[in-house]
Write a protein that holds these residues in place. Structure first.
Motif, PDB file in Angstrom:
ATOM      1  N   LEU A  37      -4.541   9.238   1.535  1.00  0.00           N
ATOM      2  CA  LEU A  37      -3.329   8.500   1.195  1.00  0.00           C
ATOM      3  C   LEU A  37      -3.614   7.040   0.854  1.00  0.00           C
ATOM      4  O   LEU A  37      -2.964   6.480  -0.030  1.00  0.00           O
ATOM      5  N   CYS A  38      -4.589   6.437   1.554  1.00  0.00           N
ATOM      6  CA  CYS A  38      -4.908   5.052   1.216  1.00  0.00           C
ATOM      7  C   CYS A  38      -5.564   4.981  -0.160  1.00  0.00           C
ATOM      8  O   CYS A  38      -5.299   4.070  -0.936  1.00  0.00           O
ATOM      9  N   THR A  39      -6.426   5.950  -0.454  1.00  0.00           N
ATOM     10  CA  THR A  39      -7.031   5.957  -1.783  1.00  0.00           C
ATOM     11  C   THR A  39      -5.955   6.176  -2.835  1.00  0.00           C
ATOM     12  O   THR A  39      -5.944   5.531  -3.882  1.00  0.00           O
ATOM     13  N   LEU A  40      -5.038   7.089  -2.513  1.00  0.00           N
ATOM     14  CA  LEU A  40      -3.929   7.350  -3.433  1.00  0.00           C
ATOM     15  C   LEU A  40      -3.142   6.067  -3.676  1.00  0.00           C
ATOM     16  O   LEU A  40      -2.830   5.709  -4.812  1.00  0.00           O
ATOM     17  N   GLU A  41      -2.849   5.377  -2.572  1.00  0.00           N
ATOM     18  CA  GLU A  41      -2.059   4.162  -2.723  1.00  0.00           C
ATOM     19  C   GLU A  41      -2.857   3.089  -3.454  1.00  0.00           C
ATOM     20  O   GLU A  41      -2.310   2.362  -4.295  1.00  0.00           O
ATOM     21  N   LEU A  43      -5.125   3.626  -5.697  1.00  0.00           N
ATOM     22  CA  LEU A  43      -5.106   4.013  -7.106  1.00  0.00           C
ATOM     23  C   LEU A  43      -3.763   3.672  -7.740  1.00  0.00           C
ATOM     24  O   LEU A  43      -3.685   3.120  -8.833  1.00  0.00           O
ATOM     25  N   TRP A  44      -2.726   4.032  -6.993  1.00  0.00           N
ATOM     26  CA  TRP A  44      -1.389   3.840  -7.535  1.00  0.00           C
ATOM     27  C   TRP A  44      -1.114   2.364  -7.770  1.00  0.00           C
ATOM     28  O   TRP A  44      -0.596   1.960  -8.806  1.00  0.00           O
ATOM     29  N   ARG A  45      -1.491   1.536  -6.784  1.00  0.00           N
ATOM     30  CA  ARG A  45      -1.262   0.097  -6.927  1.00  0.00           C
ATOM     31  C   ARG A  45      -2.104  -0.471  -8.054  1.00  0.00           C
ATOM     32  O   ARG A  45      -1.612  -1.248  -8.879  1.00  0.00           O
ATOM     33  N   ALA A  46      -3.370  -0.062  -8.074  1.00  0.00           N
ATOM     34  CA  ALA A  46      -4.258  -0.587  -9.112  1.00  0.00           C
ATOM     35  C   ALA A  46      -3.708  -0.212 -10.484  1.00  0.00           C
ATOM     36  O   ALA A  46      -3.658  -1.033 -11.403  1.00  0.00           O
ATOM     37  N   GLN A  47      -3.255   1.041 -10.593  1.00  0.00           N
ATOM     38  CA  GLN A  47      -2.751   1.522 -11.871  1.00  0.00           C
ATOM     39  C   GLN A  47      -1.489   0.759 -12.263  1.00  0.00           C
ATOM     40  O   GLN A  47      -1.376   0.248 -13.382  1.00  0.00           O
ATOM     41  N   SER A  48      -0.533   0.667 -11.348  1.00  0.00           N
ATOM     42  CA  SER A  48       0.735   0.068 -11.779  1.00  0.00           C
ATOM     43  C   SER A  48       0.579  -1.438 -12.011  1.00  0.00           C
ATOM     44  O   SER A  48       1.197  -1.989 -12.922  1.00  0.00           O
ATOM     45  N   GLU A  49      -0.270  -2.087 -11.219  1.00  0.00           N
ATOM     46  CA  GLU A  49      -0.486  -3.522 -11.468  1.00  0.00           C
ATOM     47  C   GLU A  49      -1.167  -3.739 -12.819  1.00  0.00           C
ATOM     48  O   GLU A  49      -0.807  -4.641 -13.576  1.00  0.00           O
ATOM     49  N   TYR A  50      -2.137  -2.876 -13.070  1.00  0.00           N
ATOM     50  CA  TYR A  50      -2.877  -2.969 -14.336  1.00  0.00           C
ATOM     51  C   TYR A  50      -1.915  -2.742 -15.496  1.00  0.00           C
ATOM     52  O   TYR A  50      -1.881  -3.518 -16.455  1.00  0.00           O
ATOM     53  N   TYR A  51      -1.135  -1.691 -15.390  1.00  0.00           N
ATOM     54  CA  TYR A  51      -0.187  -1.372 -16.453  1.00  0.00           C
ATOM     55  C   TYR A  51       0.785  -2.519 -16.688  1.00  0.00           C
ATOM     56  O   TYR A  51       1.086  -2.879 -17.822  1.00  0.00           O
ATOM     57  N   ASP A  52       1.273  -3.096 -15.573  1.00  0.00           N
ATOM     58  CA  ASP A  52       2.235  -4.184 -15.706  1.00  0.00           C
ATOM     59  C   ASP A  52       1.609  -5.421 -16.338  1.00  0.00           C
ATOM     60  O   ASP A  52       2.115  -5.960 -17.307  1.00  0.00           O
ATOM     61  N   ARG A  53       0.492  -5.823 -15.743  1.00  0.00           N
ATOM     62  CA  ARG A  53      -0.099  -7.097 -16.177  1.00  0.00           C
ATOM     63  C   ARG A  53      -0.641  -7.019 -17.590  1.00  0.00           C
ATOM     64  O   ARG A  53      -0.586  -7.984 -18.340  1.00  0.00           O
ATOM     65  N   TYR A  54      -1.155  -5.865 -17.965  1.00  0.00           N
ATOM     66  CA  TYR A  54      -1.790  -5.759 -19.276  1.00  0.00           C
ATOM     67  C   TYR A  54      -0.942  -4.949 -20.247  1.00  0.00           C
ATOM     68  O   TYR A  54      -1.412  -4.528 -21.280  1.00  0.00           O
ATOM     69  N   ARG A  55       0.319  -4.748 -19.841  1.00  0.00           N
ATOM     70  CA  ARG A  55       1.332  -4.146 -20.730  1.00  0.00           C
ATOM     71  C   ARG A  55       0.868  -2.841 -21.361  1.00  0.00           C
ATOM     72  O   ARG A  55       0.706  -2.741 -22.582  1.00  0.00           O
ATOM     73  N   LEU A 357      -6.225  -0.699   2.712  1.00  0.00           N
ATOM     74  CA  LEU A 357      -5.857   0.034   3.925  1.00  0.00           C
ATOM     75  C   LEU A 357      -4.376  -0.205   4.168  1.00  0.00           C
ATOM     76  O   LEU A 357      -3.979  -1.244   4.662  1.00  0.00           O
ATOM     77  N   SER A 358      -3.587   0.784   3.799  1.00  0.00           N
ATOM     78  CA  SER A 358      -2.143   0.564   3.825  1.00  0.00           C
ATOM     79  C   SER A 358      -1.582   0.694   5.240  1.00  0.00           C
ATOM     80  O   SER A 358      -1.741   1.724   5.882  1.00  0.00           O
ATOM     81  N   PRO A 359      -0.913  -0.343   5.741  1.00  0.00           N
ATOM     82  CA  PRO A 359      -0.318  -0.275   7.091  1.00  0.00           C
ATOM     83  C   PRO A 359       0.665   0.891   7.208  1.00  0.00           C
ATOM     84  O   PRO A 359       0.769   1.531   8.244  1.00  0.00           O
ATOM     85  N   ARG A 360       1.350   1.167   6.102  1.00  0.00           N
ATOM     86  CA  ARG A 360       2.323   2.258   6.106  1.00  0.00           C
ATOM     87  C   ARG A 360       1.634   3.594   6.409  1.00  0.00           C
ATOM     88  O   ARG A 360       2.093   4.396   7.214  1.00  0.00           O
ATOM     89  N   VAL A 361       0.505   3.799   5.738  1.00  0.00           N
ATOM     90  CA  VAL A 361      -0.239   5.052   5.937  1.00  0.00           C
ATOM     91  C   VAL A 361      -0.775   5.116   7.358  1.00  0.00           C
ATOM     92  O   VAL A 361      -0.701   6.149   8.027  1.00  0.00           O
ATOM     93  N   LEU A 362      -1.289   3.977   7.849  1.00  0.00           N
ATOM     94  CA  LEU A 362      -1.847   3.962   9.199  1.00  0.00           C
ATOM     95  C   LEU A 362      -0.761   4.277  10.223  1.00  0.00           C
ATOM     96  O   LEU A 362      -0.978   5.048  11.166  1.00  0.00           O
ATOM     97  N   LEU A 363       0.408   3.686  10.027  1.00  0.00           N
ATOM     98  CA  LEU A 363       1.518   3.960  10.941  1.00  0.00           C
ATOM     99  C   LEU A 363       1.890   5.438  10.905  1.00  0.00           C
ATOM    100  O   LEU A 363       2.109   6.066  11.945  1.00  0.00           O
ATOM    101  N   ALA A 364       1.959   5.972   9.702  1.00  0.00           N
ATOM    102  CA  ALA A 364       2.322   7.388   9.562  1.00  0.00           C
ATOM    103  C   ALA A 364       1.283   8.265  10.253  1.00  0.00           C
ATOM    104  O   ALA A 364       1.626   9.214  10.976  1.00  0.00           O
TER     105      ALA A 364
END
Lengths: 788, 258
Positions: A37-41, A43-55, A357-364
């Motif tokens: 889940l942390c890798t997923l997150e 990836l997801w963050r890296a992807q969406s930030e990349y997509y946003d910043r570089y349009r 290391l997502s706190p959300r995932v760790l809590l879950a």
């Protein structure tokens, strides 16, 4: 510290073996959960930030050649926010010191401003200047693979002319996070690279003054994507548009998304197994502990401890084990996650890719583990709380055995007393015995789950590269070419045989479904490239109609014998109806085949081909490569051997690493389950075993009784575990790997079964032997002086 | 008593023992200067403080003493379950002090039958199977059924321990102990957990084994009444032998009352 807490610590110390086993199994579950889940997150963050910043664009359009004025009309489509037109061409590359041909994708960038969409991240160097001839940016993957630096040159054949591309910088684009050549299964950075070149330079080389052949669009938030695609197609059709598509069909995006859905599947299946096993172990250990502490519980209660205090005492003990598991699992998960992220960073090119290391995932993870631990032991703790002190003062009632159906069995009648002991012990607690077996079989299953992927991919590779594709390489031409081009290839040094093909961009329609894909026209007697189904049966090239993937037919809600509409997206763009002659159950799932003659007839063209498959004499390969690099018509060369090597390397790097993780995990399960069963068997039957020692049984014989039972469990668990593993692999395939992109077959070969069984037996044997050593430490005198 | 045990030449018995003993017999066990010190934490417990003892073939000895007198420790050392701190014990030509753990196991396996206060039957095996457990590993054993018949439980042979009374369980334990035809039968408080009537049946079983099979038998008890059934009564107190008596006539167990 209260006395009760001291008791807690000492009990835990006494139980350190089983407690460690439980914590470890739980830690494995938490680790895979956190890792996935942390890798997923990440990836997801890296992807969406990349997509946003570089349009990153939303819609992708390919045309043959359209005037720049079309851009304004595209921008007027309701829902379109921005438009960037480009020139995109595929070229052959000649990298010095590298004999094999490579393919480059040239993408234009505006001369003096950054692109509006799909902006570049400059890693090193500077942007190319339009005034200086041949300056380019190169994609990082290709640069790394060939150790290219700004200042290096790569020779390319641009529109039939040789030109040196001068590398001035190394860049990344959200468009090519996953840089894969169309038609390839796995990226190959050595043989495929992306180059960005100023627009005017590319216009000049490809005679595209005031024109473009590729456009990317972004959408407004209220856009209706389907409508935008339809209108875009309407506008681009006159200019050879081959159909606009959204992100879901964009190669890089598709692969990244696919990877994320695999991770999600993994985050569900594997941790669930581990949590189940640890729940079972906890339940058994805690029940046993409470059973042996009846008198202590009674004493506590007799002296005025409340039920709740007794309950909390045991709950605390359980939570210590669970929290330990969570902490260990988090640390391991973070480590594994960072290692998986590093692996992704080699395939997915992001400007920044830091494992998060997502706190959300760790809590879950923590919440889930503690809840499961609590639920698993609820019954035992409640029994402790409800125990009436007077009754609890009496020791636990002795084990009552009676005759059962098994005693009347013929085989059993001749069995030795030792065998009878073992069998009756198992039969007396059928639920626990079954759970022990189940636990061990889960270890087997996890091993299969972790290993079958290699088998499955081997199967695909073998089918794809040995059974179906028998060529050595595939050449594609810039333009559909008539017989003469083919003849030229035939006469190159080292060419043994050739077979032409035509790949036609089409849209298949059936009622309200449609799919864009390449219809492959093959000669009716195709030998080098064959249509082969999952069972390795060659399917003849259809005479008049088409053969399509079974998966595709399902998506279009069609079956063999039905007719479908084929809209050709090239040339005169004919629309024809063709009958599905048969379906092919293949892996890639989105294929359509027709006879080359049928394709040419419907295009109202003569003997035209897009490329050829060829076999070559291995002795003349370098000469052939040299000639191919100098042949202007050839747009790309795909080497089968190279593809195979690159796939095998990828598998070795990734899947084998995951497999190693899984082997570790499975060993923990097998070890944990067997160790705990053995410890409990020893605790419950210590008196019997000590008695046997006293009356003259040798240590080995007594250990044999203890281990015999575990051996039976292990042996019984293995066939079930093999089945279970097969079933889970099937489930995982459905949950994580049954994507449109690629269907992984469920193949588990004999070696994998043998490997799973052997590893489990070894892990079980190790833990059994560790416990068996304790047989030597049995207190023979004490056991005789105490009542059971 | 009807025992006819011929004297064996070279028997290393003291002249005093030969004089005081009505029959001249082979000593099965020889113990000299046995001490046993347990260390529990910082405390030393002197369980045996110098025991000299000979047990003769075929005799029935009761070791009598209050709890803590060292009688169980002595029995454990004789049975190869424990080792003395000093002194020596010999079983025929086996030196039990020098023997290692594996050798002691073989000694127990080949020569000793144990009967415990709490029976120690395997709950998952029937009476017959509990006996068979031993006969399976002993070359010259009785048939389990015969051993059970000796203790008078032929009709309870296929019952599990949980289905037997305490006395019956103890008789099964005796059957288990004698089934291998041991050279010596060691019983640790065999009636300790039983009522009088049941205890008597158990003692009868032990007594008949001694009488009919000639098995050297040592019973430890804190119950002085039981002493009447023995050939010889050895009293222990505080780790020492304080008295030794010979019964001219062994009392039948059913005459005992406690």
């Amino acid at each position: 510290m209260t006395a009760l807490h001291r008791k807690l610590l000492r009990d835990l110390w006494h139980l350190r073996g089983p407690a460690t086993a439980i914590s470890l199994v739980m830690a494995c579950g938490v680790a895979t959960f956190v890792m996935s889940l942390c890798t997923l997150e990440t990836l997801w963050r890296a992807q969406s930030e990349y997509y946003d910043r570089y349009r990153f664009a939303d819609v992708f359009v390919r045309v043959k050649r359209a005037p720049e004025s079309l851009a304004a009309r595209l921008a007027e489509i309701p829902g379109v926010a921005q438009v960037e037109t480009r020139i995109v061409e595929q070229v052959n590359l000649d990298v010095s010191g590298y004999p094999e041909p490579a393919t480059g994708r040239l993408v234009s960038i505006p001369d003096y401003r950054p692109p509006r969409l799909n902006q570049l991240h400059l890693r090193r160097g500077r942007r190319p200047e339009p005034e200086r001839e041949g300056e380019v940016l190169v994609s990082e993957g290709f640069a790394d693979a060939h150790r290219l630096q700004p200042g290096d040159k790569v020779r390319a054949i641009l529109n039939g002319r040789r030109q040196d591309l001068m590398i001035v910088g190394i860049a990344l684009s959200p468009e090519f996070i996953y840089q894969i050549r169309e038609g390839d299964l796995i990226p190959d950075d050595k043989r495929y690279g992306v180059f960005w070149m100023p627009r005017t330079a590319l216009e000049a080389v490809f005679d595209m003054d005031g024109a473009f052949n590729d456009a990317v669009l972004s959408l407004t938030p209220d856009a209706v994507p389907g409508e935008v695609l339809r209108r875009t197609d309407d506008l681009t059709e006159p200019y050879g548009g081959i159909g606009a598509f959204d992100r879901s069909e964009q190669a890089s995006h598709k692969f990244v998304t696919n990877e994320m859905s695999e991770l999600r599947g993994m985050a569900l299946v594997v941790p669930t197994i581990f949590l189940l096993v640890s729940a079972f172990l906890l339940q058994v250990v805690v029940s046993r502990l409470i059973g042996t502490q009846r008198e202590q519980i009674a004493t506590l209660k007799a002296f005025g401890y409340r039920r709740s205090e007794v309950g909390v005492h045991y709950l605390e003990m359980i939570m210590v084990m669970a929290v330990l598991g969570v902490i260990l699992g988090t640390v391991a998960g973070a480590w594994l996650g960072a290692s998986v992220a590093a692996m992704y960073a080699r395939f997915f090119r992001f400007p920044e890719f830091q494992f998060h290391l997502s706190p959300r995932v760790l809590l879950a993870a923590a919440g889930l583990s503690l809840t499961v631990a609590g639920l698993a032991t609820l019954g035992a703790v409640r029994r402790a709380m409800a125990l009436p002190p007077a009754e609890a003062m009496r020791p636990e009632p002795p084990a009552a055995y009676g005759t059962s159906w098994i005693d009347s069995q013929r085989v059993f009648r001749d069995a030795s007393p030792v065998v009878r002991m073992i069998v009756r012990q198992i039969a007396r607690r059928p639920f626990r015995s079954a759970m022990t077996c189940f636990g061990i079989s889960l270890a087997v299953a996890v091993l299969i789950l972790g290993s079958f992927m290699v088998d499955a991919l081997d199967d695909v590779i073998d089918l794809e590269f040995t059974v179906a594709q028998r060529q050595d390489m595939m050449l594609t031409f810039f333009e559909p070419t008539v017989g003469r081009g083919v003849a030229n290839v035939r006469h190159l040094t080292g060419v043994l045989s050739i077979e032409p093909f035509r790949a036609l961009p089409v849209r298949l329609r059936a009622q309200n479904h449609s799919r864009r894909l390449a219809l492959l026209g093959l000669p009716s007697d195709a030998r080098l490239y064959r249509i082969v189904d999952r069972d390795r049966r060659a399917i003849p090239v259809p005479r008049h109609g088409v053969v399509i993937s079974a998966n595709l037919a399902k998506a279009l809600e069609l079956s063999a014998g039905d007719w479908l509409t084929v809209e050709v997206l090239e040339g005169k763009r004919p629309v024809v109806h063709l009958q599905i002659e048969s379906l092919v159950a293949d892996f890639q799932g989105e294929s359509a085949y027709a006879d080359l003659a049928v394709v040419n007839r419907l295009m109202q063209e003569g003997n035209v081909v897009s490329g050829v498959f060829l076999t070559a004499d291995a002795a003349h390969l370098n000469a052939l490569y040299r000639q191919l690099k100098e042949t202007p018509q050839i747009a790309s060369v795909s080497l089968k051997g190279a593809a195979l090597t690159s796939i095998r390397q990828t598998i070795a790097a990734n899947i084998l690493r995951m497999r190693a993780f899984n082997v570790g995990f499975a060993c923990v399960i097998a070890f944990g389950v067997v160790y705990n069963s053995a410890r409990i068997a020893l605790a419950e039957r210590g008196r019997d075993l000590a008695t046997l020692r006293v009356i003259g049984f040798r240590r080995g014989e007594v250990s044999g009784i203890l281990l015999g039972e575990l051996a039976l469990f292990t042996l019984a668990a293995i066939p079930f575990g093999l089945l279970l593993g097969y079933g889970m692999a099937d489930l995982v395939i459905h949950m994580a790997y049954d994507t449109e992109l690629f269907r992984i077959p469920l193949v588990v070969n004999r070696w994998t079964y043998a490997f799973a069984a052997t590893t489990t037996i070894l892990a079980a044997a190790c833990s059994g032997l560790i416990v068996a050593r304790r047989v030597g430490q049995l207190d023979l005198i004490a056991v005789l002086k105490t009542r059971e | 008593m009807g025992k006819t045990n011929p004297r064996t030449e070279g028997m290393p018995a003291t002249s005093e023992e030969c004089r005081t003993h009505p029959h001249e017999r082979v000593p099965v066990f020889q113990a000299r200067g046995l001490t046993r010190v347990y260390r529990v934490g910082d405390i030393e417990i002197q369980a045996l403080r110098g025991i000299d003892l000979d047990l003769y073939s075929g005799e029935f000895v009761v070791l009598l003493g209050p709890s803590g007198s060292g009688k169980s420790t002595l029995l454990n050392i004789l049975g190869g379950l424990d080792a003395p701190t000093s002194g020596f014990v010999r079983f025929r030509d086996h030196d039990l002090v020098a023997a290692d753990e594996a050798a002691l196991t073989e000694f127990r396996r080949d020569h000793v039958g144990f009967v415990f206060q709490f029976y120690n039957l395997i709950p998952s095996l029937t009476a017959r199977e509990n006996v068979a457990l031993i006969t399976d590993i002993t070359p010259n054993a009785m048939r389990p059924e015969d051993a059970i018949r000796v203790v008078g439980l032929a009709d309870r042979m296929n019952h599990f321990p949980a289905q037997l009374s305490g006395g019956e369980q103890q008789r099964v334990a005796i059957a288990r102990a004698i089934a291998k035809r041991p050279d010596v039968l060691l019983c640790d408080e065999p009636t300790g957990a039983l009522d009088v009537t049941t205890g008597v049946t158990v003692l009868e079983a032990i007594e008949s084994v001694n009488r009919e099979l000639g098995t050297t038998t040592a019973v430890i008890t804190h119950n002085a009444v039981i002493a009447g059934i023995a050939d010889r009564v050895i009293s222990l107190s505080d780790g020492r032998i304080v008295r030794e008596e010979h019964n001219a006539i062994r009392k039948p167990p059913r005459e005992l009352v406690w």
